[in-house]
Design a protein around this motif. Structure first.
Motif, mmCIF file in Angstrom:
data_model
loop_
_atom_site.group_PDB
_atom_site.id
_atom_site.type_symbol
_atom_site.label_atom_id
_atom_site.label_comp_id
_atom_site.label_asym_id
_atom_site.label_seq_id
_atom_site.Cartn_x
_atom_site.Cartn_y
_atom_site.Cartn_z
ATOM 1 N N VAL A 1 33.172 50.852 -85.822
ATOM 2 C CA VAL A 1 34.581 50.500 -85.592
ATOM 3 C C VAL A 1 35.255 51.571 -84.740
ATOM 4 O O VAL A 1 35.926 51.263 -83.753
ATOM 5 C CB VAL A 1 35.324 50.304 -86.938
ATOM 6 C CG1 VAL A 1 36.829 50.205 -86.723
ATOM 7 C CG2 VAL A 1 34.807 49.061 -87.646
ATOM 8 N N LEU A 2 35.070 52.827 -85.099
ATOM 9 C CA LEU A 2 35.704 53.902 -84.341
ATOM 10 C C LEU A 2 35.130 54.020 -82.932
ATOM 11 O O LEU A 2 35.855 54.347 -81.990
ATOM 12 C CB LEU A 2 35.569 55.226 -85.087
ATOM 13 C CG LEU A 2 36.374 55.310 -86.384
ATOM 14 C CD1 LEU A 2 36.077 56.613 -87.113
ATOM 15 C CD2 LEU A 2 37.866 55.165 -86.123
ATOM 16 N N ALA A 3 33.853 53.715 -82.768
ATOM 17 C CA ALA A 3 33.247 53.770 -81.431
ATOM 18 C C ALA A 3 33.842 52.722 -80.506
ATOM 19 O O ALA A 3 33.855 52.896 -79.285
ATOM 20 C CB ALA A 3 31.735 53.580 -81.537
ATOM 21 N N PRO B 1 49.318 44.118 -70.117
ATOM 22 C CA PRO B 1 48.707 43.457 -71.269
ATOM 23 C C PRO B 1 49.028 44.190 -72.567
ATOM 24 O O PRO B 1 49.192 45.404 -72.592
ATOM 25 C CB PRO B 1 47.209 43.501 -70.976
ATOM 26 C CG PRO B 1 47.017 44.388 -69.814
ATOM 27 C CD PRO B 1 48.344 44.662 -69.198
ATOM 28 N N MET B 2 49.127 43.427 -73.627
ATOM 29 C CA MET B 2 49.388 43.976 -74.953
ATOM 30 C C MET B 2 48.191 44.814 -75.396
ATOM 31 O O MET B 2 47.042 44.393 -75.229
ATOM 32 C CB MET B 2 49.616 42.807 -75.918
ATOM 33 C CG MET B 2 49.906 43.206 -77.317
ATOM 34 S SD MET B 2 51.582 43.801 -77.402
ATOM 35 C CE MET B 2 51.820 43.808 -79.148
ATOM 36 N N ARG B 3 48.461 45.989 -75.946
ATOM 37 C CA ARG B 3 47.384 46.846 -76.441
ATOM 38 C C ARG B 3 46.766 46.246 -77.689
ATOM 39 O O ARG B 3 47.403 45.536 -78.450
ATOM 40 C CB ARG B 3 47.930 48.231 -76.765
ATOM 41 C CG ARG B 3 48.155 49.053 -75.520
ATOM 42 C CD ARG B 3 48.693 50.419 -75.811
ATOM 43 N NE ARG B 3 47.800 51.201 -76.660
ATOM 44 C CZ ARG B 3 48.200 52.322 -77.259
ATOM 45 N NH1 ARG B 3 49.433 52.757 -77.116
ATOM 46 N NH2 ARG B 3 47.357 52.989 -78.016
ATOM 47 N N GLY B 4 45.525 46.578 -77.903
ATOM 48 C CA GLY B 4 44.832 46.133 -79.100
ATOM 49 C C GLY B 4 45.293 46.907 -80.324
ATOM 50 O O GLY B 4 45.918 47.970 -80.218
ATOM 51 N N LEU B 5 44.979 46.365 -81.478
ATOM 52 C CA LEU B 5 45.326 47.000 -82.746
ATOM 53 C C LEU B 5 44.113 46.930 -83.664
ATOM 54 O O LEU B 5 43.543 45.860 -83.872
ATOM 55 C CB LEU B 5 46.511 46.280 -83.402
ATOM 56 C CG LEU B 5 46.924 46.779 -84.781
ATOM 57 C CD1 LEU B 5 47.456 48.216 -84.702
ATOM 58 C CD2 LEU B 5 47.978 45.854 -85.388
ATOM 59 N N THR B 6 43.729 48.081 -84.186
ATOM 60 C CA THR B 6 42.685 48.161 -85.200
ATOM 61 C C THR B 6 43.324 48.715 -86.454
ATOM 62 O O THR B 6 43.913 49.793 -86.424
ATOM 63 C CB THR B 6 41.528 49.081 -84.750
ATOM 64 O OG1 THR B 6 40.911 48.517 -83.593
ATOM 65 C CG2 THR B 6 40.493 49.243 -85.846
ATOM 66 N N VAL B 7 43.223 47.945 -87.544
ATOM 67 C CA VAL B 7 43.793 48.363 -88.825
ATOM 68 C C VAL B 7 42.650 48.608 -89.795
ATOM 69 O O VAL B 7 41.812 47.734 -90.018
ATOM 70 C CB VAL B 7 44.750 47.303 -89.410
ATOM 71 C CG1 VAL B 7 45.414 47.815 -90.677
ATOM 72 C CG2 VAL B 7 45.805 46.884 -88.390
ATOM 73 N N ILE B 8 42.625 49.801 -90.376
ATOM 74 C CA ILE B 8 41.631 50.157 -91.380
ATOM 75 C C ILE B 8 42.298 50.065 -92.744
ATOM 76 O O ILE B 8 43.347 50.671 -92.978
ATOM 77 C CB ILE B 8 41.078 51.575 -91.136
ATOM 78 C CG1 ILE B 8 40.382 51.631 -89.772
ATOM 79 C CG2 ILE B 8 40.135 51.985 -92.264
ATOM 80 C CD1 ILE B 8 39.951 53.019 -89.356
#
Length: 120
Positions: free
Chosen positions: A108-110, A2-9
């Protein structure tokens, strides 16, 4: 795999366009994605959503900021406005798209987990 998630700050309004493009691309490829706007970047989410370079992008045949945001939301990208950023920038909730969530950097970081984390 599966494609990894992405979190953009995003901390500056100028970074919102790139963040939305990256998050939408990740979502289009099947991975979860979210964009967290903090500080001044929160103001870029206020309706009517505009970028000072929108006309240049439009003239080049590229989407304007509001169109990018709509596309990202349609692809399931989570957009989160920092609650402190809202207060700092004087942006009220009624000026945001109702699909935008609210939160803070700790939350968000958690929830980053195995996501790739990118700050713009």
């Amino acid at each position: 795999m599966p494609m990894r998630g992405l979190t953009v700050i995003v901390t500056r309004p100028q970074g919102l366009r790139s963040a939305l493009e990256l998050a939408a691309a990740n979502a289009a490829l099947g991975g979860p994605a979210r964009v967290f706007t903090q500080g001044e970047a929160v103001a870029a989410l206020a309706q009517p959503m505009r970028d000072r370079h929108d006309e240049d992008y439009h003239a080049a045949g590229l989407p304007m900021l509001a169109d990018l945001c709509e596309e990202a939301l349609a692809l399931g990208v989570g957009i989160i406005a920092c609650q402190s950023g809202l207060a700092l920038m004087g942006v009220t909730i009624d000026r945001l798209d109702p699909r935008i969530e609210f939160g803070g950097p700790v939350g968000v970081l958690a929830d980053v987990g195995e996501d790739r984390l990118l700050a713009i």
